[in-house]
Design an enzyme around this catalytic site. Structure first.
Site, short mmCIF file in Angstrom:
data_model
loop_
_atom_site.label_atom_id
_atom_site.label_comp_id
_atom_site.label_asym_id
_atom_site.label_seq_id
_atom_site.Cartn_x
_atom_site.Cartn_y
_atom_site.Cartn_z
N HIS A 177 0.82 -1.21 0.00
CA HIS A 177 0.00 0.00 0.00
C HIS A 177 0.86 1.26 0.00
O HIS A 177 2.03 1.25 0.41
CB HIS A 177 -0.93 0.02 1.21
CG HIS A 177 -0.19 0.06 2.52
ND1 HIS A 177 0.34 1.22 3.04
CD2 HIS A 177 0.11 -0.92 3.40
CE1 HIS A 177 0.94 0.96 4.19
NE2 HIS A 177 0.82 -0.34 4.43
N GLU A 188 -2.12 -7.48 7.32
CA GLU A 188 -0.86 -7.24 8.03
C GLU A 188 -0.87 -8.02 9.34
O GLU A 188 -1.86 -8.66 9.70
CB GLU A 188 -0.70 -5.73 8.27
CG GLU A 188 0.60 -5.30 8.93
CD GLU A 188 1.84 -5.71 8.15
OE1 GLU A 188 2.12 -6.92 8.11
OE2 GLU A 188 2.55 -4.82 7.63
#
Length: 312
Positions: A47, A159
């Site tokens: 990201h 994550e």
């Protein structure tokens, strides 16, 4: 299960060591052959810059702050998204990707739709927007799903779970309002039951989850897939799967990703858990006939001649 090699622009990676370092060969790698339909091309993206990255760079303890819950992209992060979008369009990648997979957090979905989506949404379009205007306080226009590949949210590529509030997700029902054209049907629960306030997922657990994610990819029919995820997930997954790589290739594959970095890799299915059908192979002459290789023909003719002589 997965294997690895490097070519000019593509990297193959895996656990069983199909490419390896051999001192007796002067450090060269042994090339291996695999059927094309046993391979998938993955375009891995971390990201773009989020507000948690800025805060954490100044003070690591900031990750513990509830104010960073499901952190969104910074203005600089959106510039990074725009730059990567220009790149994937210029190199033709945008025309090849059949599926976009995103971790279900604001920063990853914002990055995914900004890079691989259909561009600014125009009122009156009959298609559903991938992202509504100002989603996550982004101050961005709505993004269209027109001419874009399917987008799917998958929890396996999140994550590290736990403790850091930036890694805690919102409810699926909230995300569906912000990202109407993303498919959330694979999300098993509306609320985030995976994130724990007092337990941080271990690196080994992240790597194991990454392996499960790769296994799941083989259940998909798509061959060219973009995955928008996180630095920790990518680092620990690739290091676990690429442990048998030549040191030079390991440095190339397994290092940390920068914000909005894209790396293209190819994974190989040696265990045959994926589809066994090729769309491009052709069986040769139809109807079938005698197609003896040239080096086999003399032997066959010789045997036939010997048989004939023995009957004479």
């Amino acid at each position: 299960m997965f294997d690895v090699c490097v070519s000019d622009e593509k990297i193959w990676f895996g656990t069983s060591g199909f490419v390896f370092y051999d001192p007796d060969m002067g450090g060269s790698a042994c090339p291996s052959l695999f059927p094309l339909h046993r391979c998938k091309t993955l375009h891995l993206v971390r990201h773009a810059q989020g507000f948690h990255n800025v805060a954490g760079e100044k003070d690591h303890s900031a990750y513990l702050s509830p104010e960073l819950f499901d952190a969104q992209l910074t203005p600089l992060g959106w510039q990074q998204v725009d730059n990567l979008r220009k790149h994937v369009n210029a190199c033709g990648l945008s025309n090849k990707i059949e599926l976009v997979i995103a971790s279900p957090l604001l920063r990853t979905m914002q990055t995914a739709v900004g890079v691989f989506g259909g561009g600014d949404y125009t009122d009156g379009l009959s298609v559903t927007p991938l992202m509504v205007a100002n989603a996550g306080n982004s101050n961005r226009s709505a993004i269209s799903s027109l001419n874009a590949p399917p987008f799917v949210a998958v929890e396996l590529c999140r994550e590290h779970l736990g403790v850091h509030f930036c890694d805690k997700r919102r409810s699926v029902s909230e995300y569906e309002l912000l990202f109407p054209a993303i498919d959330f049907s694979l999300m098993e629960t509306n609320e985030d039951i995976l994130w724990k306030a007092d337990v941080r997922e271990a690196n080994e657990e992240v790597a194991e989850r990454g392996k499960k994610f790769m296994d799941w990819l083989w259940t998909r029919k798509e061959k060219e897939i973009a995955v928008v995820t996180h630095s920790g997930f990518l680092f620990h997954t690739l290091n676990a799967l690429g442990k048998d790589l030549h040191p030079l290739m390991k440095e190339e594959v397994c290092k940390h990703f920068a914000n909005c970095e894209l790396r293209s890799i190819v994974i190989v299915d040696k265990s045959a858990i994926g589809s066994g059908n090729s769309e491009t192979n052709y069986p040769g002459r139809i109807p079938g006939g005698l197609d003896l290789p040239s080096d086999s023909a003399p032997k066959k003719h010789s045997e036939k001649g010997a048989s004939t002589n023995s009957l004479a």
